[in-house]
Design a protein around this motif. Structure first.
Motif, PDB file in Angstrom:
ATOM      1  N   GLN A 110       0.803  -1.215   0.000  1.00  0.00           N
ATOM      2  CA  GLN A 110       0.000   0.000   0.000  1.00  0.00           C
ATOM      3  C   GLN A 110       0.839   1.269   0.000  1.00  0.00           C
ATOM      4  O   GLN A 110       0.555   2.210  -0.735  1.00  0.00           O
ATOM      5  CB  GLN A 110      -0.934  -0.010   1.217  1.00  0.00           C
TER       6      GLN A 110
ATOM      7  N   ILE B  76       1.689   1.262  -4.132  1.00  0.00           N
ATOM      8  CA  ILE B  76       0.485   1.964  -4.594  1.00  0.00           C
ATOM      9  C   ILE B  76       0.551   3.461  -4.295  1.00  0.00           C
ATOM     10  O   ILE B  76       0.292   4.292  -5.168  1.00  0.00           O
ATOM     11  CB  ILE B  76      -0.773   1.339  -3.950  1.00  0.00           C
ATOM     12  N   LYS B  77       0.912   3.811  -3.043  1.00  0.00           N
ATOM     13  CA  LYS B  77       0.881   5.223  -2.669  1.00  0.00           C
ATOM     14  C   LYS B  77       1.851   6.075  -3.489  1.00  0.00           C
ATOM     15  O   LYS B  77       1.464   7.144  -3.977  1.00  0.00           O
ATOM     16  CB  LYS B  77       1.171   5.373  -1.172  1.00  0.00           C
TER      17      LYS B  77
ATOM     18  N   PHE C  89       2.919   5.574  -6.534  1.00  0.00           N
ATOM     19  CA  PHE C  89       2.358   5.691  -7.884  1.00  0.00           C
ATOM     20  C   PHE C  89       1.174   6.645  -7.894  1.00  0.00           C
ATOM     21  O   PHE C  89       1.042   7.505  -8.777  1.00  0.00           O
ATOM     22  CB  PHE C  89       1.927   4.303  -8.378  1.00  0.00           C
ATOM     23  N   LYS C  90       0.313   6.528  -6.874  1.00  0.00           N
ATOM     24  CA  LYS C  90      -0.860   7.393  -6.773  1.00  0.00           C
ATOM     25  C   LYS C  90      -0.453   8.855  -6.618  1.00  0.00           C
ATOM     26  O   LYS C  90      -1.036   9.754  -7.237  1.00  0.00           O
ATOM     27  CB  LYS C  90      -1.711   6.941  -5.583  1.00  0.00           C
ATOM     28  N   GLN C  91       0.574   9.090  -5.770  1.00  0.00           N
ATOM     29  CA  GLN C  91       1.040  10.465  -5.559  1.00  0.00           C
ATOM     30  C   GLN C  91       1.611  11.052  -6.851  1.00  0.00           C
ATOM     31  O   GLN C  91       1.364  12.222  -7.175  1.00  0.00           O
ATOM     32  CB  GLN C  91       2.096  10.485  -4.454  1.00  0.00           C
TER      33      GLN C  91
ATOM     34  N   PHE D 133       0.914  10.126  -9.964  1.00  0.00           N
ATOM     35  CA  PHE D 133      -0.184  10.325 -10.909  1.00  0.00           C
ATOM     36  C   PHE D 133      -0.987  11.572 -10.536  1.00  0.00           C
ATOM     37  O   PHE D 133      -1.355  12.384 -11.397  1.00  0.00           O
ATOM     38  CB  PHE D 133      -1.079   9.088 -10.919  1.00  0.00           C
ATOM     39  N   THR D 134      -1.245  11.752  -9.219  1.00  0.00           N
ATOM     40  CA  THR D 134      -2.007  12.914  -8.744  1.00  0.00           C
ATOM     41  C   THR D 134      -1.268  14.211  -9.059  1.00  0.00           C
ATOM     42  O   THR D 134      -1.885  15.212  -9.462  1.00  0.00           O
ATOM     43  CB  THR D 134      -2.249  12.803  -7.226  1.00  0.00           C
TER      44      THR D 134
END
Length: 748
Positions: free
Chosen positions: A401, A405-406, A408-410, A412-413
């Motif tokens: 997580q 995931i985090k 990559f999410k950051q 992308f954001t």
């Protein structure tokens, strides 16, 4: 040979032996003393040669006698050796162990606390014709050489601050630190920066210093020792002691001695033995790594062979630390392990960046492994397996997580936000042009633009937040008292008496007139602070014990367990507060005064590790703590650096660590893993500090004012960051969790 001088020297040695034995009757010393005194008369009419030979014979006999006495020394005898005025001091060591040194940070009576001595020193090593000068930073407590202003090595907060300053200088200059511990304990003064706060800061910062640290213990007294004692390698003089409290202090507590009374000598001797304070005891328990053997009856300034031996062992210890984290050290490491003589082995003490990282990691692992034998793990095999499984699942989940995931999410954001901001520039320009056209066509508009509304309009109220109910079924036993309660501030502020039922239910133990917070049970907090049904306790069956076999203590620990239903004074659990998941460790005053031993330290560390794995904020709620549990000796004292290192690791990983004090909180925990938090708060009417009023009076002779440890005094000294009423704790904690945090803000 000067016969009179030699005779005086022999008599001084006899008197020294008597003093370290506590002036106990020793017939052999009395007879020997008498023989020396009769010597001048006996050889009055004889040749000088015969007198010299007689003195040499007496010298050999006395040495044999000293060796025999040395083999029979008790723990308290060694305490007297360490405290004796003839004991070697730090300046003696600087003069004889190091090749050159310069004292820094001020000296003598003009220094900021002259009891803490700092020196930049050199050790010169030769390999053939090659000479290598290796610099070190020496810090340590100095008792002698002007003892009238050194306060017996009892260091004030600014002295420990001075030590930390120059240890950080050593870290910047990338040179090793040699810390000489020789203190009965820190001076218990709360003046800024405060004894407890400064010791906590020292331990916290030393945990992360990226240079080899070698500590050499002579007298290791409680928190004063820990202020400079955290090290990669810990050596100890064979006649030294290392303890959570002095034998006299332990005897005073055990014997419930009050006022000007003195504890019986037999009880003091018993406490010295039971606390396992000697070098040999500490080596067996793993709290020191090596013993430096002293001459019979302890090292004194004229024992020059001893300085040579000390130099070899201190240099060797520094070499071993440097080699243990190096890449290319195979042959030198083998030689160091298998050959005591290693003068031809050259080890440079400067470290690469990777080596410095490994050094700090090894330091943490070293302290994490300590005291594993000193608590009782009463969990069943199934519970242990389940805990291991849960740990593996949590670690794996966290890695996926937050490690995959985090990020990559950051990323992308961030890309979306950047693109959106770019588009706004273009669309904003089109909106401006279109608005101007409308104005020209339709005339001046009475409406306000969106920008004007945002700047000048009233904000709309958000929908009312759903309040998550707390488990309010708990009613304090104090509410069942059928009487009125008088507020302590009644005479001063005119508070009216309050019926106990109303005070401890509707008013939550808070005086409705002046706001005084009456003491409440820890159960009140569990039921009123956290969301209903959210508490999940873990590691309950890690239990306090009696690792030193202290007399009659096992029964007292069991009585505390039976009375409270707890296994230790530390309760660890996961809970939620207004929807925010967190990990909490609570020190409970009902169990042995909330004192901390090996079990409490282990539970605290495991809770921090779990919070780090789950990426949750960490709350240390201190219902009350009397300090380190003295009956566990160094098994308890070592929890100060152990827990502080765990706190540092958690904070460095981005965790949010908040401490909330209640009732009375003193000594070791406040001077380490609690006091190092950047966010500390206290409930109104709580008291906190380094030492209680009785200890301060006993050690300093100073009668402190009644409000000396009041939480508002602590706030004015910068110890804590705020004082809260009990009624506001839940609201204030929720606000703190939303607004304070490390760079990761785990809970978001």
């Amino acid at each position: 040979m000067n016969i009179d001088k030699k005779t005086t020297e022999l008599l001084e040695r006899v008197n020294y032996a008597r003093e370290i034995l506590g002036n106990k009757s020793r017939p052999e010393l009395d007879a020997f003393s008498k023989e020396i005194e009769e010597l001048p008369v006996k050889f009055q009419n004889r040749s000088e040669d015969r007198a010299i030979r007689a003195l040499e014979s007496l010298d050999k006999r006395l040495s044999t006698m000293e060796a025999a006495i040395d083999a029979q020394l008790t723990a308290m005898d060694k305490v007297r050796i360490v405290r004796h005025p003839q004991r070697i001091c730090l300046k003696d060591i600087l003069e004889n162990v190091y090749d050159n040194y310069t004292e820094i940070g001020g000296k003598d009576e003009h220094s900021i606390d002259p009891g803490m001595l700092i020196a930049r020193a050199y050790i010169t090593r030769r390999k053939g014709k090659k000479i290598i000068n290796q610099p070190v930073m020496v810090v340590g407590q100095e008792k002698g050489h002007g003892q009238e202003f050194r306060n017996g090595g009892s260091i004030k907060p600014w002295g420990n601050s001075k030590a930390l300053k120059y240890m950080e200088v050593a870290a910047r200059e990338q040179i090793p630190i040699h810390a000489y511990v020789n203190t009965p304990g820190s001076y218990p003064v709360e003046d800024f920066p405060g004894a407890a706060q400064q010791i906590a800061e020292n331990i916290y910062e030393m945990a992360g210093l990226p240079v080899p640290i070698i500590a050499i213990f002579s007298e290791g007294g409680s928190g004063g020792a820990e202020a400079i004692g955290m090290a990669d390698k810990r050596l100890m003089l064979s006649h030294g002691y290392y303890s959570v409290i002095s034998p006299e202090g332990a005897a005073a507590i055990e014997g419930r001695i009050k006022g000007s009374e003195r504890a019986p000598v037999e009880l003091i001797e018993s406490c010295a033995i039971s606390q396992r304070i000697t070098a040999q005891d500490n080596l067996r328990n793993g709290y020191i790594d090596e013993i430096i053997e002293e001459p019979s009856l302890g090292a004194r300034p004229d024992h020059f062979d001893f300085y040579k031996q000390m130099r070899e062992q201190v240099v060797r210890a520094t070499d071993e630390v440097a080699l243990s984290i190096r890449g290319m050290s195979l042959f030198r490491a083998f030689a160091m392990r298998h050959f005591r003589k290693h003068a031809d082995i050259i080890v440079r003490w400067s470290l690469s960046e990777k080596a410095r990282e490994r050094l700090i990691a090894r330091r943490f692992k070293k302290y994490r492994k300590l005291a594993q034998h000193a608590y009782q793990d009463n969990r069943s095999l199934l519970e242990k397996l389940n805990a291991t499984r849960t740990g593996i699942v949590s670690t794996t989940t966290s890695a996926v997580q937050y490690g995959l995931i985090k990020p990559f999410k950051q990323k992308f954001t961030r890309i979306i936000e950047e693109a959106t901001d770019e588009i706004h520039v273009v669309t904003g320009r089109f909106e401006s042009v279109f608005s101007n056209v409308l104005k020209k066509v339709g005339g001046k508009s009475n409406g306000k633009s969106q920008a004007e509304i945002e700047l000048t309009g009233l904000s709309q109220s958000e929908p009312e937040k759903k309040i998550i109910p707390t488990d309010s079924n708990y009613v304090s036993p104090q509410a069942h008292l059928d009487r009125e309660i008088t507020c302590p501030n009644a005479d001063k502020r005119g508070c009216l008496d309050i019926w106990a039922r109303d005070l401890f239910t509707d008013f939550a133990g808070v005086c409705p007139h002046c706001g005084y917070n009456f003491p409440m049970e820890y159960q009140w907090y569990l039921h009123n602070l956290f969301d209903k049904g959210s508490i999940r306790e873990f590691n309950r069956d890690i239990a306090s014990g009696n690792p030193t076999d202290f007399p009659n203590f096992e029964e007292r620990v069991q009585a505390a367990k039976d009375k409270t239903g707890l296994q230790s004074s530390c309760m660890t659990f996961n809970a939620s507060l207004d929807g925010i998941r967190l990990t909490c460790a609570t020190l409970i005053a009902n169990f042995r005064g909330g004192s901390v031993g090996a079990a409490e330290g282990e539970k605290f560390i495991r809770a921090l590790e779990l919070a780090q794995t789950k990426h949750q904020p960490f709350l240390a709620y201190v219902h009350g703590t009397a300090g380190i549990r003295i009956q566990e000796g160094v098994n308890g004292l070592i929890q100060m650096p152990r827990c502080t290192m765990a706190v540092r690791k958690y904070i460095e990983e981005g965790g949010l660590y908040i401490v909330l004090y209640d009732t009375n909180s003193y000594a070791g925990p406040v001077a380490s893993f609690l006091g190092c938090s950047p966010y500390q708060y206290a409930v109104r009417s709580s008291r906190l500090g380094f030492a209680g009023p009785g200890v301060i009076k006993e050690t300093t002779g100073i009668e402190i004012p009644p409000d000396y440890h009041n939480c508002f005094k602590a706030l004015s000294r910068g110890h804590i960051q705020g004082v809260w009423s009990r009624k506001d704790i839940r609201k204030n904690l929720h606000q703190a969790f939303l607004t304070i945090g490390g760079r990761n803000l785990y809970y978001r």
